[in-house]
Write a protein that holds these residues in place. Sequence first.
Motif, PDB file in Angstrom:
ATOM      1  N   ALA A  84       0.829  -1.204   0.000  1.00 54.69           N
ATOM      2  CA  ALA A  84       0.000   0.000   0.000  1.00 54.69           C
ATOM      3  C   ALA A  84       0.863   1.254   0.000  1.00 54.69           C
ATOM      4  O   ALA A  84       0.601   2.217  -0.727  1.00 54.69           O
ATOM      5  N   ALA A  85       1.930   1.238   0.810  1.00 51.71           N
ATOM      6  CA  ALA A  85       2.833   2.388   0.860  1.00 51.71           C
ATOM      7  C   ALA A  85       3.562   2.565  -0.468  1.00 51.71           C
ATOM      8  O   ALA A  85       3.789   3.682  -0.932  1.00 51.71           O
ATOM      9  N   LEU A  87       2.443   1.748  -3.451  1.00 47.44           N
ATOM     10  CA  LEU A  87       1.516   2.328  -4.427  1.00 47.44           C
ATOM     11  C   LEU A  87       1.247   3.797  -4.151  1.00 47.44           C
ATOM     12  O   LEU A  87       1.000   4.575  -5.064  1.00 47.44           O
ATOM     13  N   ALA A  88       1.295   4.158  -2.869  1.00 48.61           N
ATOM     14  CA  ALA A  88       1.050   5.551  -2.497  1.00 48.61           C
ATOM     15  C   ALA A  88       2.310   6.404  -2.612  1.00 48.61           C
ATOM     16  O   ALA A  88       2.269   7.613  -2.380  1.00 48.61           O
ATOM     17  N   LYS A  89       3.433   5.759  -2.956  1.00 50.14           N
ATOM     18  CA  LYS A  89       4.737   6.448  -3.053  1.00 50.14           C
ATOM     19  C   LYS A  89       5.068   7.150  -1.742  1.00 50.14           C
ATOM     20  O   LYS A  89       5.547   8.273  -1.722  1.00 50.14           O
ATOM     21  N   ALA A  90       4.771   6.466  -0.627  1.00 50.60           N
ATOM     22  CA  ALA A  90       4.990   7.058   0.691  1.00 50.60           C
ATOM     23  C   ALA A  90       5.544   6.003   1.630  1.00 50.60           C
ATOM     24  O   ALA A  90       5.367   4.802   1.405  1.00 50.60           O
ATOM     25  N   SER A  92       5.815   3.433   4.702  1.00 55.68           N
ATOM     26  CA  SER A  92       4.778   2.654   5.370  1.00 55.68           C
ATOM     27  C   SER A  92       4.578   3.148   6.786  1.00 55.68           C
ATOM     28  O   SER A  92       5.403   3.859   7.342  1.00 55.68           O
ATOM     29  N   LEU A 320       0.520   3.658 -10.846  1.00 55.71           N
ATOM     30  CA  LEU A 320       0.905   3.498  -9.446  1.00 55.71           C
ATOM     31  C   LEU A 320       2.236   2.777  -9.317  1.00 55.71           C
ATOM     32  O   LEU A 320       3.074   3.135  -8.485  1.00 55.71           O
ATOM     33  N   ARG A 440      -6.757  -2.283   1.968  1.00 52.37           N
ATOM     34  CA  ARG A 440      -6.402  -0.918   2.351  1.00 52.37           C
ATOM     35  C   ARG A 440      -6.548  -0.016   1.122  1.00 52.37           C
ATOM     36  O   ARG A 440      -7.607   0.515   0.870  1.00 52.37           O
ATOM     37  N   SER A 441      -5.480   0.104   0.365  1.00 48.74           N
ATOM     38  CA  SER A 441      -5.546   0.996  -0.798  1.00 48.74           C
ATOM     39  C   SER A 441      -5.535   0.244  -2.117  1.00 48.74           C
ATOM     40  O   SER A 441      -5.618   0.854  -3.179  1.00 48.74           O
TER      41      SER A 441
END
Length: 472
Positions: A84-85, A87-90, A92, A320, A440-441
């Motif tokens: 999820a992190a 894909l969010a480029k952030a 975790s 993503l 989650r995402s």
Amino acid sequence: MAPAPLPLLVAAFSLLFAAATPIRDVADACSSQVQAADFEHLNSSAMHLPLHHSRGPCSPVSAPSDLPFSAVLTHDDSRIASLAARLAKAPSSSSSARPTVTVASLYRANDEVDGVAASLASVPLTPGTSYGVGNYVTRMGLGTPAKPYIMVVDTGSSLTWLQCSPCRVSCHRQSGPVFDPKTSSSYAAVSCSTPQCNDLSTATLNPAACSSSDVCIYQASYGDSSFSVGYLSKDTVSFGSNSVPNFYYGCGQDNEGLFGRSAGLMGLARNKLSLLYQLAPTLGYSFSYCLPSSSSSGYLSIGSYNPGQYSYTPMVSSTLDDSLYFIKLSGMTVAGKPLAISSSEYSSLPTIIDSGTVITRLPTTVYDALSKAVAGAMKGTKRADAYSILDTCFVGQASSLRVPAVSMAFSGGAALKLSAQNLLIDVDSSTTCLAFAPARSAAIIGNTQQQTFSVVYDVKSNRIGFAAGGCR
């Protein structure tokens, strides 16, 4: 970690059976299953390897028999969080607890390679994907002469790496000897000026470093704080009698975390440095596998395949992460009836198919509808308390319960018609649970639902195919 054998594959027996069976009998049974496996459906021009579930007694890196299933779920949840992190480029949510990997520490133990730039000395590595005990392994040959190493197979990772002597900082315990580059006449370190060194940033999601002697340094990190840092190298890779020279991989000098007793990781994602892409000029841009359950045989096949046996769904393009395999879930039925939700709910999140995730994640609305429909169809079965992340549980074992027919449909007409063992997962000797959880995402089609199906990743034709009865 997230991240398999081919024309022969080792079947995994249940842990209970293994505990009650003499070692010699288990070995004979495993050998017999390999010899009896039917691989006629595989294309003879492809490269085939046996595939083992890491928790089966036929696995060369079997997990401890007393390992609770809750540990599998904990690792699986870490993998989901890191995906999820990613894909969010952030970072975790666990990044604050994740130790910073200092590249410089690798070279303080090496008098020959030092001088790492100070700006790279304490850079927190980007979280990749967690690798726990729900993974599949195979043997890969490396070097000249070739020696075999047990590797975790993963469709969510790109760079292949394994532990290398002298393990200048740290090596985790592995089955069999650690690879020693000095024993291979075809080994070579890769310089910082090569295109492959530049490609590391997309393959590992971390920047490459460079030693004072111009050796390229890779940094691969995963969502549960596991990591591997070492030298980008090239050597001859082999599978059985097939060998390919100049294969680029990571020669790990600092390898810490939850990799079981494997030697390292085999990456099959969509990236220039993945095993798939490096073998593609010889074998083609496709691979297939059948993930074995605890009582079946499996395989990994790299190269051409028989296209007529599959139903296909297109790979979906996504900005993503262009290395992961995205598809579109279009519907689900329970006992022949569609779930009572809008069709748009299935595509409310991007969907990834992943060999290293154990429990499938669905958009919350879809999951809730599935849970309600399955529980309703099994209303005569006694309910059990929730288990870890699984909240739809029943008293009994999946094989002994009457379960409804459940099907997952994908765009293009492909479908997975789930058996009881694809739908439910036994978490202990008296409890089985729905092998799904809320996403989650991103939605993720995990390996429990894929078990015993033949799944082909045809990257050239931009499609993924499913066929029932791929392995026993």
